[in-house]
Design an enzyme around this catalytic site. Structure first.
Site, PDB file in Angstrom:
ATOM      1  N   ASP A  90     -26.604  26.141 -32.819  1.00 29.25           N
ATOM      2  CA  ASP A  90     -25.825  27.559 -32.315  1.00 29.25           C
ATOM      3  C   ASP A  90     -24.507  27.294 -32.748  1.00 29.25           C
ATOM      4  O   ASP A  90     -24.086  25.894 -32.163  1.00 29.25           O
ATOM      5  CB  ASP A  90     -25.879  28.076 -31.241  1.00 29.25           C
ATOM      6  CG  ASP A  90     -25.172  29.789 -30.522  1.00 29.25           C
ATOM      7  OD1 ASP A  90     -25.344  29.568 -31.963  1.00 29.25           O
ATOM      8  OD2 ASP A  90     -25.537  29.872 -29.414  1.00 29.25           O
ATOM      9  N   GLY A  91     -23.334  28.091 -32.992  1.00 29.30           N
ATOM     10  CA  GLY A  91     -21.983  28.032 -32.831  1.00 29.30           C
ATOM     11  C   GLY A  91     -21.240  27.998 -34.371  1.00 29.30           C
ATOM     12  O   GLY A  91     -20.539  27.906 -34.133  1.00 29.30           O
ATOM     13  N   ASN A  92     -22.323  28.222 -35.389  1.00 31.66           N
ATOM     14  CA  ASN A  92     -21.472  28.642 -36.938  1.00 31.66           C
ATOM     15  C   ASN A  92     -21.080  29.551 -36.345  1.00 31.66           C
ATOM     16  O   ASN A  92     -19.438  29.313 -37.589  1.00 31.66           O
ATOM     17  CB  ASN A  92     -22.371  29.019 -37.563  1.00 31.66           C
ATOM     18  CG  ASN A  92     -24.143  27.853 -38.116  1.00 31.66           C
ATOM     19  OD1 ASN A  92     -23.542  26.732 -37.267  1.00 31.66           O
ATOM     20  ND2 ASN A  92     -24.634  28.160 -38.477  1.00 31.66           N
ATOM     21  N   TRP A 122     -17.590  29.206 -35.136  1.00 32.49           N
ATOM     22  CA  TRP A 122     -16.532  27.927 -35.675  1.00 32.49           C
ATOM     23  C   TRP A 122     -16.014  28.327 -36.797  1.00 32.49           C
ATOM     24  O   TRP A 122     -14.331  27.854 -36.639  1.00 32.49           O
ATOM     25  CB  TRP A 122     -17.523  26.776 -35.945  1.00 32.49           C
ATOM     26  CG  TRP A 122     -17.768  25.421 -37.086  1.00 32.49           C
ATOM     27  CD1 TRP A 122     -16.617  23.890 -36.219  1.00 32.49           C
ATOM     28  CD2 TRP A 122     -16.862  26.029 -37.717  1.00 32.49           C
ATOM     29  NE1 TRP A 122     -15.792  23.359 -37.237  1.00 32.49           N
ATOM     30  CE2 TRP A 122     -16.388  24.092 -38.486  1.00 32.49           C
ATOM     31  CE3 TRP A 122     -16.714  26.474 -39.341  1.00 32.49           C
ATOM     32  CZ2 TRP A 122     -15.572  24.339 -39.215  1.00 32.49           C
ATOM     33  CZ3 TRP A 122     -16.840  25.786 -40.478  1.00 32.49           C
ATOM     34  CH2 TRP A 122     -15.526  25.063 -40.843  1.00 32.49           C
ATOM     35  N   HIS A 169     -21.489  29.417 -41.290  1.00 38.62           N
ATOM     36  CA  HIS A 169     -23.266  28.888 -41.352  1.00 38.62           C
ATOM     37  C   HIS A 169     -23.236  27.915 -42.802  1.00 38.62           C
ATOM     38  O   HIS A 169     -24.460  26.933 -42.838  1.00 38.62           O
ATOM     39  CB  HIS A 169     -24.385  30.150 -41.876  1.00 38.62           C
ATOM     40  CG  HIS A 169     -24.382  31.346 -41.077  1.00 38.62           C
ATOM     41  ND1 HIS A 169     -24.939  30.832 -39.912  1.00 38.62           N
ATOM     42  CD2 HIS A 169     -23.996  32.777 -41.084  1.00 38.62           C
ATOM     43  CE1 HIS A 169     -24.661  31.655 -38.699  1.00 38.62           C
ATOM     44  NE2 HIS A 169     -24.460  33.216 -39.767  1.00 38.62           N
ATOM     45  N   SER A 227     -33.891  33.556 -35.844  1.00 42.29           N
ATOM     46  CA  SER A 227     -34.945  33.825 -34.760  1.00 42.29           C
ATOM     47  C   SER A 227     -35.035  35.662 -35.448  1.00 42.29           C
ATOM     48  O   SER A 227     -35.013  36.204 -36.196  1.00 42.29           O
ATOM     49  CB  SER A 227     -34.030  34.556 -33.559  1.00 42.29           C
ATOM     50  OG  SER A 227     -33.049  35.037 -33.135  1.00 42.29           O
ATOM     51  N   LEU A 266     -41.049  11.075 -40.538  1.00 44.28           N
ATOM     52  CA  LEU A 266     -40.566  12.871 -40.154  1.00 44.28           C
ATOM     53  C   LEU A 266     -41.303  13.884 -39.892  1.00 44.28           C
ATOM     54  O   LEU A 266     -41.691  13.856 -41.613  1.00 44.28           O
ATOM     55  CB  LEU A 266     -38.983  12.659 -39.904  1.00 44.28           C
ATOM     56  CG  LEU A 266     -37.973  13.523 -39.322  1.00 44.28           C
ATOM     57  CD1 LEU A 266     -38.518  13.025 -38.130  1.00 44.28           C
ATOM     58  CD2 LEU A 266     -36.674  13.398 -39.337  1.00 44.28           C
ATOM     59  N   ARG A 279     -29.217  22.620 -27.314  1.00 44.07           N
ATOM     60  CA  ARG A 279     -28.457  24.035 -27.603  1.00 44.07           C
ATOM     61  C   ARG A 279     -27.410  23.620 -27.855  1.00 44.07           C
ATOM     62  O   ARG A 279     -26.546  22.866 -26.945  1.00 44.07           O
ATOM     63  CB  ARG A 279     -29.007  25.224 -26.346  1.00 44.07           C
ATOM     64  CG  ARG A 279     -27.745  26.471 -27.637  1.00 44.07           C
ATOM     65  CD  ARG A 279     -28.546  27.434 -26.917  1.00 44.07           C
ATOM     66  NE  ARG A 279     -28.217  28.941 -27.634  1.00 44.07           N
ATOM     67  CZ  ARG A 279     -29.049  30.063 -27.755  1.00 44.07           C
ATOM     68  NH1 ARG A 279     -29.656  29.827 -26.968  1.00 44.07           N
ATOM     69  NH2 ARG A 279     -27.977  30.759 -28.385  1.00 44.07           N
ATOM     70  N   ARG A 331     -28.973  29.368 -22.615  1.00 41.76           N
ATOM     71  CA  ARG A 331     -30.428  30.058 -23.576  1.00 41.76           C
ATOM     72  C   ARG A 331     -31.371  29.467 -24.360  1.00 41.76           C
ATOM     73  O   ARG A 331     -30.725  28.636 -24.655  1.00 41.76           O
ATOM     74  CB  ARG A 331     -30.017  31.361 -22.793  1.00 41.76           C
ATOM     75  CG  ARG A 331     -28.941  31.680 -23.846  1.00 41.76           C
ATOM     76  CD  ARG A 331     -28.640  32.536 -24.037  1.00 41.76           C
ATOM     77  NE  ARG A 331     -27.685  33.428 -25.315  1.00 41.76           N
ATOM     78  CZ  ARG A 331     -26.183  33.648 -24.867  1.00 41.76           C
ATOM     79  NH1 ARG A 331     -25.422  33.965 -23.616  1.00 41.76           N
ATOM     80  NH2 ARG A 331     -25.646  33.893 -26.067  1.00 41.76           N
ATOM     81  N   SER A 341     -32.885  31.835 -25.979  1.00 48.05           N
ATOM     82  CA  SER A 341     -33.277  32.498 -26.868  1.00 48.05           C
ATOM     83  C   SER A 341     -34.900  32.752 -27.958  1.00 48.05           C
ATOM     84  O   SER A 341     -34.462  32.138 -28.883  1.00 48.05           O
ATOM     85  CB  SER A 341     -32.164  32.283 -27.862  1.00 48.05           C
ATOM     86  OG  SER A 341     -30.424  32.514 -27.225  1.00 48.05           O
TER      87      SER A 341
HETATM   88  C1  IPE Z   1     -30.306  31.229 -31.144  1.00 43.47           C
HETATM   89  O1  IPE Z   1     -28.760  31.613 -31.478  1.00 43.47           O
HETATM   90  C2  IPE Z   1     -30.856  31.650 -33.181  1.00 43.47           C
HETATM   91  C3  IPE Z   1     -30.523  30.601 -33.774  1.00 43.47           C
HETATM   92  C4  IPE Z   1     -29.757  29.959 -33.065  1.00 43.47           C
HETATM   93  C5  IPE Z   1     -31.220  29.903 -35.051  1.00 43.47           C
HETATM   94  P1  IPE Z   1     -27.995  33.472 -31.393  1.00 43.47           P
HETATM   95  O2  IPE Z   1     -27.169  33.069 -31.619  1.00 43.47           O
HETATM   96  O3  IPE Z   1     -28.603  33.962 -32.307  1.00 43.47           O
HETATM   97  O4  IPE Z   1     -28.716  33.383 -30.405  1.00 43.47           O
HETATM   98  P2  IPE Z   1     -27.912  34.419 -28.600  1.00 43.47           P
HETATM   99  O5  IPE Z   1     -27.871  35.998 -29.983  1.00 43.47           O
HETATM  100  O6  IPE Z   1     -26.503  33.705 -28.424  1.00 43.47           O
HETATM  101  O7  IPE Z   1     -28.626  34.592 -27.676  1.00 43.47           O
HETATM  102  C1  IPE Z   2     -26.523  30.236 -35.088  1.00 46.19           C
HETATM  103  O1  IPE Z   2     -24.853  30.126 -35.125  1.00 46.19           O
HETATM  104  C2  IPE Z   2     -26.711  30.505 -36.530  1.00 46.19           C
HETATM  105  C3  IPE Z   2     -28.096  31.307 -36.266  1.00 46.19           C
HETATM  106  C4  IPE Z   2     -28.246  31.990 -35.717  1.00 46.19           C
HETATM  107  C5  IPE Z   2     -28.313  31.761 -37.703  1.00 46.19           C
HETATM  108  P1  IPE Z   2     -24.397  31.818 -34.833  1.00 46.19           P
HETATM  109  O2  IPE Z   2     -24.053  32.860 -35.905  1.00 46.19           O
HETATM  110  O3  IPE Z   2     -25.460  32.231 -33.829  1.00 46.19           O
HETATM  111  O4  IPE Z   2     -23.086  31.309 -34.303  1.00 46.19           O
HETATM  112  P2  IPE Z   2     -22.367  31.882 -32.705  1.00 46.19           P
HETATM  113  O5  IPE Z   2     -22.839  32.258 -31.382  1.00 46.19           O
HETATM  114  O6  IPE Z   2     -21.814  33.691 -33.219  1.00 46.19           O
HETATM  115  O7  IPE Z   2     -21.163  31.398 -32.850  1.00 46.19           O
HETATM  116 MG    MG Z   3     -24.831  32.371 -31.424  1.00 44.51          MG
END
Ligand code: IPE
Ligand code: IPE
Ligand code: MG
Length: 250
Positions: A16-18, A21, A33, A61, A127, A184, A190, A192
């Protein structure tokens, strides 16, 4: 010790966090991404050194379909590029790849690449890499229930024969051990919709780094922290002296 004899260590990562970032660098979400996709190889490569036998990456997801179309397209393209670009390297590093999730809703070209990568690496064992695309635990559980109910309705399965093992065997993760540690990134705390059935006794960590900045050194730090966790699985550390309920007599 041959690596097939190692004790299983299954780590799941919610990458998470792309988006955040990208925003903090003045870039579009898809650029975040793309940066995130570039982190995957280093993480995969270091796993065996850290004793990780199974790595499960949450990439997309069931809820992520509700994002803007351009972002979804960008992600699907990145998945295709990752598979095409890493097909040979994954096999040469002896990485077996599986996908979990619904599958039929992603673009057809991607579906074919997923199947090709699975068969291309089916003989690998150093792996076990599982990539969750169009994955949600509730969907996975619902599909398993539908499948077992269908078998029962057809007369091929007695309802009394459905136990935890049978149910777990109907999930996408049937061949995998339960996750020991779920990480995470980006500090969100969370689940998710990730590995709800499988993760009942997983340890969780929530490192602050967004996924595009998560390195092998950070993974090593999380594994070391996990090594200090005290897992009890509902038991007690040391039984008190005296008679034990349900213990062997005599
Ligand atoms: C969870 O992240 C799904 C993935 C990392 C692929 P999300 O960014 O979609 O989750 P929420 O919306 O913050 O709960
Ligand atoms: C996770 O990064 C990648 C996917 C859910 C596909 P996000 O796109 O959720 O990045 P944030 O949470 O918005 O920073
Ligand atoms: Mg996210």
């Amino acid at each position: 010790m041959h690596y097939t004899d190692r004790p299983a260590l299954h780590v799941g990562i919610i990458m998470d966090g792309n988006g955040r970032w990208a925003k903090s660098h003045g870039l579009a979400r898809v650029a975040g991404h793309a940066r995130g996709a570039r982190r995957v190889s280093e993480i995969v490569r270091v796993c065996p050194d850290l004793g990780i036998t199974h790595l499960t990456l949450y990439a997309f997801s069931t809820e992520n379909w509700q994002r803007p179309l351009t972002e979804i397209d960008g992600l699907m393209r990145l998945f295709e590029q990752y598979i095409c670009g890493k097909m040979a390297a994954l096999r040469s590093h002896d990485v077996r790849v599986r996908f979990v999730g619904m599958r039929h809703r992603v673009p057809e070209g991607l579906q074919k690449l997923m199947a090709r990568l699975e068969s291309h690496t089916s003989g690998c064992s150093r792996l076990n890499l599982t990539i969750a695309i169009d994955y949600g635990s509730r969907d996975e559980i619902t599909r398993a229930v539908r499948n077992l109910a269908g078998q029962a309705a057809g007369g091929g399965l007695r309802p009394e024969a459905i136990d935890e093992a049978r149910f777990g065997g109907a999930l996408d993760t049937a061949e995998l051990p339960d996750p020991d540690l779920i990480i995470r990134t980006s500090g969100e705390q969370r689940v998710s919709n990730f590995l709800l059935w499988q993760g009942i006794y997983a340890e969780y960590t929530f490192p602050p780094e967004p996924w595009p900045e998560f390195t092998a050194a950070h993974l090593r730090r999380e594994i070391e922290a996990f090594g200090h966790r005290h897992r009890r699985f509902g038991l007690v550390d040391e039984p008190e002296p005296g008679p034990q309920l349900g213990g062997a007599s005599g």
